[in-house]
Each structure stands twice: as C-alpha cells, then as structure tokens.
Design an enzyme around this catalytic site. Sequence first.
Site, PDB file in Angstrom:
ATOM      1  N   GLY A   5     -27.612 -26.590  14.089  1.00 36.85           N
ATOM      2  CA  GLY A   5     -27.696 -26.630  12.631  1.00 36.85           C
ATOM      3  C   GLY A   5     -27.858 -28.059  12.130  1.00 36.85           C
ATOM      4  N   GLN A   6     -28.090 -28.184  10.831  1.00 35.40           N
ATOM      5  CA  GLN A   6     -28.306 -29.507  10.238  1.00 35.40           C
ATOM      6  C   GLN A   6     -27.132 -30.437  10.519  1.00 35.40           C
ATOM      7  OE1 GLN A   6     -30.119 -29.823   6.226  1.00 35.40           O
ATOM      8  NE2 GLN A   6     -28.885 -28.019   5.812  1.00 35.40           N
TER       9      GLN A   6
ATOM     10  N   TYR B  84     -21.707 -15.096  -0.104  1.00 35.66           N
ATOM     11  CA  TYR B  84     -21.584 -16.242   0.817  1.00 35.66           C
ATOM     12  C   TYR B  84     -20.324 -17.048   0.501  1.00 35.66           C
ATOM     13  CZ  TYR B  84     -22.406 -21.077   2.351  1.00 35.66           C
ATOM     14  OH  TYR B  84     -22.257 -22.339   2.880  1.00 35.66           O
TER      15      TYR B  84
HETATM   16  N1  NAP Z   1     -26.526 -26.207   3.730  1.00 34.65           N
HETATM   17  C1  NAP Z   1     -25.808 -26.485   2.656  1.00 34.65           C
HETATM   18  O1  NAP Z   1     -26.335 -26.831   1.592  1.00 34.65           O
HETATM   19  C2  NAP Z   1     -24.305 -26.415   2.710  1.00 34.65           C
HETATM   20  C3  NAP Z   1     -23.572 -26.688   1.542  1.00 34.65           C
HETATM   21  C4  NAP Z   1     -22.183 -26.650   1.593  1.00 34.65           C
HETATM   22  C5  NAP Z   1     -21.534 -26.358   2.778  1.00 34.65           C
HETATM   23  N2  NAP Z   1     -22.260 -26.061   3.882  1.00 34.65           N
HETATM   24  C6  NAP Z   1     -21.539 -25.719   5.111  1.00 34.65           C
HETATM   25  O2  NAP Z   1     -21.770 -26.739   6.049  1.00 34.65           O
HETATM   26  C7  NAP Z   1     -21.748 -26.190   7.375  1.00 34.65           C
HETATM   27  C8  NAP Z   1     -23.001 -26.603   8.107  1.00 34.65           C
HETATM   28  O3  NAP Z   1     -24.123 -26.113   7.376  1.00 34.65           O
HETATM   29  P1  NAP Z   1     -25.610 -26.468   7.777  1.00 34.65           P
HETATM   30  O4  NAP Z   1     -26.332 -26.826   6.538  1.00 34.65           O
HETATM   31  O5  NAP Z   1     -25.615 -27.392   8.955  1.00 34.65           O
HETATM   32  O6  NAP Z   1     -26.083 -25.013   8.208  1.00 34.65           O
HETATM   33  P2  NAP Z   1     -27.248 -24.568   9.203  1.00 34.65           P
HETATM   34  O7  NAP Z   1     -28.249 -25.652   9.377  1.00 34.65           O
HETATM   35  O8  NAP Z   1     -27.672 -23.232   8.698  1.00 34.65           O
HETATM   36  O9  NAP Z   1     -26.466 -24.415  10.568  1.00 34.65           O
HETATM   37  C9  NAP Z   1     -25.596 -23.361  10.814  1.00 34.65           C
HETATM   38  C10 NAP Z   1     -25.627 -23.097  12.285  1.00 34.65           C
HETATM   39  O10 NAP Z   1     -24.755 -21.984  12.529  1.00 34.65           O
HETATM   40  C11 NAP Z   1     -25.370 -21.233  13.534  1.00 34.65           C
HETATM   41  N3  NAP Z   1     -24.949 -19.838  13.571  1.00 34.65           N
HETATM   42  C12 NAP Z   1     -25.239 -18.857  12.692  1.00 34.65           C
HETATM   43  N4  NAP Z   1     -24.753 -17.692  13.139  1.00 34.65           N
HETATM   44  C13 NAP Z   1     -24.149 -17.956  14.312  1.00 34.65           C
HETATM   45  C14 NAP Z   1     -23.459 -17.161  15.262  1.00 34.65           C
HETATM   46  N5  NAP Z   1     -23.299 -15.851  15.105  1.00 34.65           N
HETATM   47  N6  NAP Z   1     -22.939 -17.768  16.355  1.00 34.65           N
HETATM   48  C15 NAP Z   1     -23.105 -19.091  16.537  1.00 34.65           C
HETATM   49  N7  NAP Z   1     -23.754 -19.892  15.706  1.00 34.65           N
HETATM   50  C16 NAP Z   1     -24.266 -19.321  14.592  1.00 34.65           C
HETATM   51  C17 NAP Z   1     -26.847 -21.287  13.244  1.00 34.65           C
HETATM   52  O11 NAP Z   1     -27.531 -20.980  14.422  1.00 34.65           O
HETATM   53  P3  NAP Z   1     -29.015 -20.351  14.400  1.00 34.65           P
HETATM   54  O12 NAP Z   1     -29.890 -21.523  14.113  1.00 34.65           O
HETATM   55  O13 NAP Z   1     -29.150 -19.776  15.753  1.00 34.65           O
HETATM   56  O14 NAP Z   1     -29.009 -19.321  13.298  1.00 34.65           O
HETATM   57  C18 NAP Z   1     -27.029 -22.723  12.795  1.00 34.65           C
HETATM   58  O15 NAP Z   1     -27.368 -23.562  13.860  1.00 34.65           O
HETATM   59  C19 NAP Z   1     -21.583 -24.686   7.188  1.00 34.65           C
HETATM   60  O16 NAP Z   1     -20.228 -24.368   7.321  1.00 34.65           O
HETATM   61  C20 NAP Z   1     -21.994 -24.434   5.760  1.00 34.65           C
HETATM   62  O17 NAP Z   1     -21.342 -23.313   5.213  1.00 34.65           O
HETATM   63  C21 NAP Z   1     -23.632 -26.111   3.879  1.00 34.65           C
END
Ligand code: NAP
Length: 294
Positions: free
Chosen positions: A11-12, A127
């Site tokens: 993930g990011q 969510y």
């Molecule tokens: N993005 C935002 O704007 C934002 C804002 C506030 C908070 N957050 C929080 O920050 C954290 C990181 O977010 P991010 O932006 O890095 O999200 P992201 O890029 O969507 O990364 C999430 C990762 O979780 C993995 N994942 C999903 N389902 C899974 C499963 N069943 N088992 C194992 N891994 C799984 C995904 O893998 P796949 O690639 O295989 O699906 C992806 O690599 C999260 O907790 C999110 O809620 C994000």
Amino acid sequence: MKRILVTGANGQLGAEILAQLTPIETLKAIGTTRDRLDLADPESIRCAIVELEPDIIISCGAYTAVDRAETEPELAQAINAIAPGLLAEATAQLGAKLIHISTDYVFDGQKGSPYLETDPTKAIGAYGQTKLDGERAILAADPTAAIVRTAWVYGVGGTGNFVKTMLRLGKDREELRVVADQIGSPSWTGDIATAIVDLALDHGDASGVFHFTNSGVASWYDFAVAIFEEAAALGLPLAIDRVIPITTADYPTPAQRPAYSVLAGGKLATLRGAIAPHWRDGLRSMLKELKSQA
Ligand SMILES: NC(=O)c1ccc[n+]([C@@H]2O[C@H](COP(=O)([O-])OP(=O)(O)OC[C@H]3O[C@@H](n4cnc5c(N)ncnc54)[C@H](OP(=O)(O)O)[C@@H]3O)[C@@H](O)[C@H]2O)c1
C-alpha cells in the site's frame, strides 16, 4: 534485534514505512501482503504472527475503498475492525507493540475547527464506521497500543491517489472540475512514515490515539491547483488550463465524506518535538520523487 512487521506492505503508506525501516541495520523489517497475512482471514493472521514473532506491528493494511465499502460492509468490517482487534489481542499476549493507522473519517466533519484526539467520534459512512470499530477493538484488547489517525494520504507507492489522478487527467484535459467545499490536510506518505517510524523507535511507551497529518489546510480544489502549479514548475507534462471549483452536491458519490476533517496534531508534535511539515512542502517532495522515478 527488534522485528518489525508492517502489514499492507504494497500500500501507499506501508511501502513507505518499509522503505524507511529497511536500511536500519539494528532491526529487521518484515512487510506482509495478503498472500502471507490475509487480514480477512483470522487464521492467516494468527499463523503469520506465530511464524514472524514481531516485537512491533505497524498496521497499515486496510480496506480503503471508501465508496465500495457502502456495498460490501462485511468485508470492510472483517479487514478494518475484526483484524485490528486480533492484532491487538496478539500484541497484548506477546508483550509486543501495536501501532495502527486510522482515519479522519471517524469524524462527521461538522466541528468546524481542528479535531482533537479526545473529540467525540461519529462516522458518516461504512468505511469510517469500520475504522472506528477497529480503533475500539484495539483499545479494548491492548491498552498499550498506539493509534495514529491520518488523512488525505498520497505518495509515490501504492496503486492510486488524488495526486496521481490529477496528473493523469491534467496531462490530457484542459479543464477539470474539483470539489471545493471539503476541507482537510493533504498528507504525504514520506512525512507520515517518518512520524510513525519515530513513534515506533523512539517513543515505544506512547499509547492511545494520536493525530498526524501535514500542517495547513486545503480544499480538494486548492490541492488540485497546487498540484498543477508544482508539477508545472517541475516540467511535468500538462495540458490543464482551468480548474473549476464545484460543490460536493455537484459530484455525488456513494459514500458521504466529512466536509471538514482537519486533525489537530499537537499531541504527537509535542511528544516528538517536531511540527509536521506544511502540506505544500510534502507535495513538492512527492512530485520530485515521482519525477525522479519517471
Ligand atoms: N488513503 C487515504 O487517503 C487515507 C486517509 C486516512 C487514513 N488512511 C489509512 O491509512 C492506512 C494506509 O492507507 P493507504 O492509503 O496506504 O492504503 P492503500 O494504499 O489502499 O493500502 C492498503 C493496503 O492494504 C492491503 N489489504 C487490503 N485488504 C487486505 C487483506 N485482506 N489482507 C492483507 N492486506 C490487505 C492492500 O493490499 P492490496 O493492494 O492487495 O489490495 C493495500 O496494499 C489505512 O489504515 C487507511 O485506512 C488512508
């Protein structure tokens, strides 16, 4: 040697945290993706933890498809609420440390001034509700855990984000319409990861909820304008001529989003003795990194 497990390694944020941890020779950083640790499968979580014996878990893996969560809330709940609770049970049992990432979407966006860690939560979408349930499950299972809420995340890693979308669209289109009545703090994974790594390595005793975003506030419209200004300054290819501010009502989405979700970051800033860089500096750093990889 300390073993640090980072979930959601593709993930990011997970990718960036791993990139910052891996060069540190005094610890062993282990990133997991769903094939090794499937957050939707409790047995997979248990097996991976027994096998990997982490001293610290940095929990970045999440169901992050905000709109899709409205139609598959059970899967979002399994990944965002049940899994973090299981991770917390494991860290409590092992005497390990859990640092979990959460979101500004635990708030309804009606406050109108920056949200403190102590402010009442009220999610307005599936969510946000699953992430809030995850926070509660963690705090019930492991009082030593730390939860870091962040917001409006973007980075070079992962599959997509607002910055990459704007650059893709702005390359071919002369005009884009962007929502101007949602306010938050765009946050670069480089700065979020630095804060989390710092928390993990230098403030291992810190527990409870913390907020971390880049400093300053913006609407999505402000952010889009800044992306194009900074990208143009770096010579990235752009056809864009006009960004037009629109309202949330003009751009309906399946999930409702908080209108104002600025997070007050003073608690973590005081702990770390470091104020978060301004979002525009984070944006510039991200774009430079993106350009260097092109
Ligand atoms: N993005 C935002 O704007 C934002 C804002 C506030 C908070 N957050 C929080 O920050 C954290 C990181 O977010 P991010 O932006 O890095 O999200 P992201 O890029 O969507 O990364 C999430 C990762 O979780 C993995 N994942 C999903 N389902 C899974 C499963 N069943 N088992 C194992 N891994 C799984 C995904 O893998 P796949 O690639 O295989 O699906 C992806 O690599 C999260 O907790 C999110 O809620 C994000």
